[in-house]
Design a protein around this motif. Sequence first.
Motif, PDB file in Angstrom:
ATOM      1  N   GLY A  58      62.643 -65.547 -71.974  1.00 48.99           N
ATOM      2  CA  GLY A  58      62.644 -67.189 -72.346  1.00 48.99           C
ATOM      3  C   GLY A  58      63.389 -67.378 -73.459  1.00 48.99           C
ATOM      4  O   GLY A  58      64.456 -68.261 -73.331  1.00 48.99           O
ATOM      5  N   MET A  59      63.155 -66.746 -74.482  1.00 47.96           N
ATOM      6  CA  MET A  59      63.952 -66.759 -75.655  1.00 47.96           C
ATOM      7  C   MET A  59      65.419 -66.307 -75.425  1.00 47.96           C
ATOM      8  O   MET A  59      66.242 -67.264 -76.067  1.00 47.96           O
ATOM      9  CB  MET A  59      63.465 -65.967 -76.715  1.00 47.96           C
ATOM     10  CG  MET A  59      64.129 -66.010 -78.049  1.00 47.96           C
ATOM     11  SD  MET A  59      63.298 -64.974 -79.426  1.00 47.96           S
ATOM     12  CE  MET A  59      61.830 -65.760 -79.907  1.00 47.96           C
ATOM     13  N   ALA A  60      65.736 -65.279 -74.701  1.00 49.76           N
ATOM     14  CA  ALA A  60      66.887 -64.887 -74.362  1.00 49.76           C
ATOM     15  C   ALA A  60      67.789 -65.909 -73.646  1.00 49.76           C
ATOM     16  O   ALA A  60      68.855 -66.239 -73.853  1.00 49.76           O
ATOM     17  CB  ALA A  60      67.088 -63.685 -73.550  1.00 49.76           C
ATOM     18  N   ARG A  61      67.118 -66.586 -72.848  1.00 44.18           N
ATOM     19  CA  ARG A  61      67.991 -67.629 -71.744  1.00 44.18           C
ATOM     20  C   ARG A  61      68.092 -68.901 -72.662  1.00 44.18           C
ATOM     21  O   ARG A  61      69.040 -69.505 -72.704  1.00 44.18           O
ATOM     22  CB  ARG A  61      67.048 -68.281 -70.740  1.00 44.18           C
ATOM     23  CG  ARG A  61      67.185 -67.153 -69.434  1.00 44.18           C
ATOM     24  CD  ARG A  61      66.400 -67.520 -68.327  1.00 44.18           C
ATOM     25  NE  ARG A  61      64.793 -67.376 -68.281  1.00 44.18           N
ATOM     26  CZ  ARG A  61      64.412 -66.295 -67.953  1.00 44.18           C
ATOM     27  NH1 ARG A  61      65.033 -65.379 -67.600  1.00 44.18           N
ATOM     28  NH2 ARG A  61      62.824 -66.363 -67.889  1.00 44.18           N
ATOM     29  N   ALA A  62      67.247 -69.130 -73.611  1.00 38.90           N
ATOM     30  CA  ALA A  62      67.403 -70.258 -74.587  1.00 38.90           C
ATOM     31  C   ALA A  62      68.554 -70.202 -75.506  1.00 38.90           C
ATOM     32  O   ALA A  62      69.388 -70.907 -75.806  1.00 38.90           O
ATOM     33  CB  ALA A  62      66.273 -70.589 -75.222  1.00 38.90           C
ATOM     34  N   PHE A  63      68.463 -68.725 -76.006  1.00 36.14           N
ATOM     35  CA  PHE A  63      69.636 -68.351 -77.067  1.00 36.14           C
ATOM     36  C   PHE A  63      70.871 -68.373 -76.285  1.00 36.14           C
ATOM     37  O   PHE A  63      71.921 -68.887 -76.744  1.00 36.14           O
ATOM     38  CB  PHE A  63      69.405 -67.044 -77.257  1.00 36.14           C
ATOM     39  CG  PHE A  63      70.419 -66.317 -78.232  1.00 36.14           C
ATOM     40  CD1 PHE A  63      70.456 -66.515 -79.511  1.00 36.14           C
ATOM     41  CD2 PHE A  63      71.234 -65.259 -77.725  1.00 36.14           C
ATOM     42  CE1 PHE A  63      71.504 -66.175 -80.601  1.00 36.14           C
ATOM     43  CE2 PHE A  63      72.318 -64.650 -78.461  1.00 36.14           C
ATOM     44  CZ  PHE A  63      72.399 -65.223 -79.837  1.00 36.14           C
ATOM     45  N   GLU A  64      71.103 -67.989 -74.895  1.00 34.58           N
ATOM     46  CA  GLU A  64      72.108 -68.214 -74.150  1.00 34.58           C
ATOM     47  C   GLU A  64      72.752 -69.549 -74.153  1.00 34.58           C
ATOM     48  O   GLU A  64      73.959 -69.916 -74.223  1.00 34.58           O
ATOM     49  CB  GLU A  64      72.085 -67.548 -72.763  1.00 34.58           C
ATOM     50  CG  GLU A  64      73.439 -67.346 -71.976  1.00 34.58           C
ATOM     51  CD  GLU A  64      73.081 -66.687 -70.705  1.00 34.58           C
ATOM     52  OE1 GLU A  64      73.901 -65.835 -70.362  1.00 34.58           O
ATOM     53  OE2 GLU A  64      72.132 -66.893 -70.011  1.00 34.58           O
ATOM     54  N   ARG A  65      71.725 -70.357 -73.900  1.00 32.87           N
ATOM     55  CA  ARG A  65      72.079 -71.874 -73.712  1.00 32.87           C
ATOM     56  C   ARG A  65      72.645 -72.315 -75.103  1.00 32.87           C
ATOM     57  O   ARG A  65      73.632 -73.445 -75.058  1.00 32.87           O
ATOM     58  CB  ARG A  65      70.750 -72.671 -73.179  1.00 32.87           C
ATOM     59  CG  ARG A  65      70.700 -72.374 -71.537  1.00 32.87           C
ATOM     60  CD  ARG A  65      69.504 -73.633 -71.216  1.00 32.87           C
ATOM     61  NE  ARG A  65      68.400 -73.352 -71.883  1.00 32.87           N
ATOM     62  CZ  ARG A  65      67.168 -72.567 -71.155  1.00 32.87           C
ATOM     63  NH1 ARG A  65      67.458 -71.938 -70.303  1.00 32.87           N
ATOM     64  NH2 ARG A  65      66.188 -72.603 -72.012  1.00 32.87           N
ATOM     65  N   GLN A  66      71.885 -72.102 -75.995  1.00 38.91           N
ATOM     66  CA  GLN A  66      72.437 -72.257 -77.573  1.00 38.91           C
ATOM     67  C   GLN A  66      73.709 -72.019 -77.729  1.00 38.91           C
ATOM     68  O   GLN A  66      74.482 -73.001 -78.283  1.00 38.91           O
ATOM     69  CB  GLN A  66      71.774 -71.953 -78.488  1.00 38.91           C
ATOM     70  CG  GLN A  66      70.179 -72.675 -78.661  1.00 38.91           C
ATOM     71  CD  GLN A  66      69.433 -72.081 -80.027  1.00 38.91           C
ATOM     72  OE1 GLN A  66      69.660 -71.039 -80.628  1.00 38.91           O
ATOM     73  NE2 GLN A  66      68.112 -72.651 -79.839  1.00 38.91           N
ATOM     74  N   GLN A  67      74.180 -70.996 -77.324  1.00 39.33           N
ATOM     75  CA  GLN A  67      75.542 -70.384 -77.737  1.00 39.33           C
ATOM     76  C   GLN A  67      76.613 -71.183 -76.789  1.00 39.33           C
ATOM     77  O   GLN A  67      77.712 -71.510 -77.081  1.00 39.33           O
ATOM     78  CB  GLN A  67      75.632 -69.044 -77.111  1.00 39.33           C
ATOM     79  CG  GLN A  67      74.807 -68.012 -77.958  1.00 39.33           C
ATOM     80  CD  GLN A  67      74.979 -68.223 -79.531  1.00 39.33           C
ATOM     81  OE1 GLN A  67      75.973 -68.115 -79.987  1.00 39.33           O
ATOM     82  NE2 GLN A  67      73.745 -68.466 -80.211  1.00 39.33           N
TER      83      GLN A  67
END
Length: 261
Positions: free
Chosen positions: A17-26
């Motif tokens: 979940g954190m990885a997907r949110a990180f990807e969206r942030q980028q």
Amino acid sequence: MLNKPLYDQMQTLGLRGMARAFERQQANVALSDLGFDERFAALLDQEQLERANYRYAQRLRWAKLPLQNACIEDIDQRTPRGLDKRTLAQLTDLHWIDQHLNLLIVGPTGVGKSYLASALAHHACKHEISVRYLRLPRLVDELVKADALRRKSQLFKHLAKAQLLVIDDFGLTPLADTHQRDLLELLEDRYDRSATIVTSQLPIDRWHSYLGDPTLADAILDRLVHNAHRIVLKGESMRARRGQSSESKGVGKGGEDPKID
């Protein structure tokens, strides 16, 4: 780029979940002005949300509810059936489950017993309560199968783990002495430790004669009835009402309201 190794590390650590949110942030330029604390908090929130959703989905799969979409908000309170708003509010606060009480729902076919039980069970799943649903005939089948495989004790332990057990269609078919003893053992395991919902077309005062053996009936009902809330639904079949309504509108016969038992 440093972002890819960070993303991969999150995936490796199971922080999906954190990885997907990180990807969206980028990918979102508008978030680049946020400080580190705000961005990191957003990542943690997403990870927590995804884990909660995963556990909820797992509880629903384990519960095996027949009406996966049954929910408290869709319960019909406009039709007089013996279910008032105050009683429903008391049940939806779920304190009776914490108190290891039972809920007995009786009434004629089609008045919404199974839907109400499924909606309460679904509501419990949302609140991190483990649930297992079984029609009584299916429970008997599971007991027979477990007995043949010499795994009956494992089945009892499995069912005892459920904080809320739903036994639907109690009294629909005869129950042999062996299965009455199994039911007694199951209820004994759960007594004062967890909660059970039972639905039945039989009025509660006929359960003793349905079980037959006076000794077993006394023991079963002692563990099931005396520490239970009771709901007596009444009225004509909502399936019949739905069918008449559909027919009058030219929809045709056979329409079944998904919100009813």
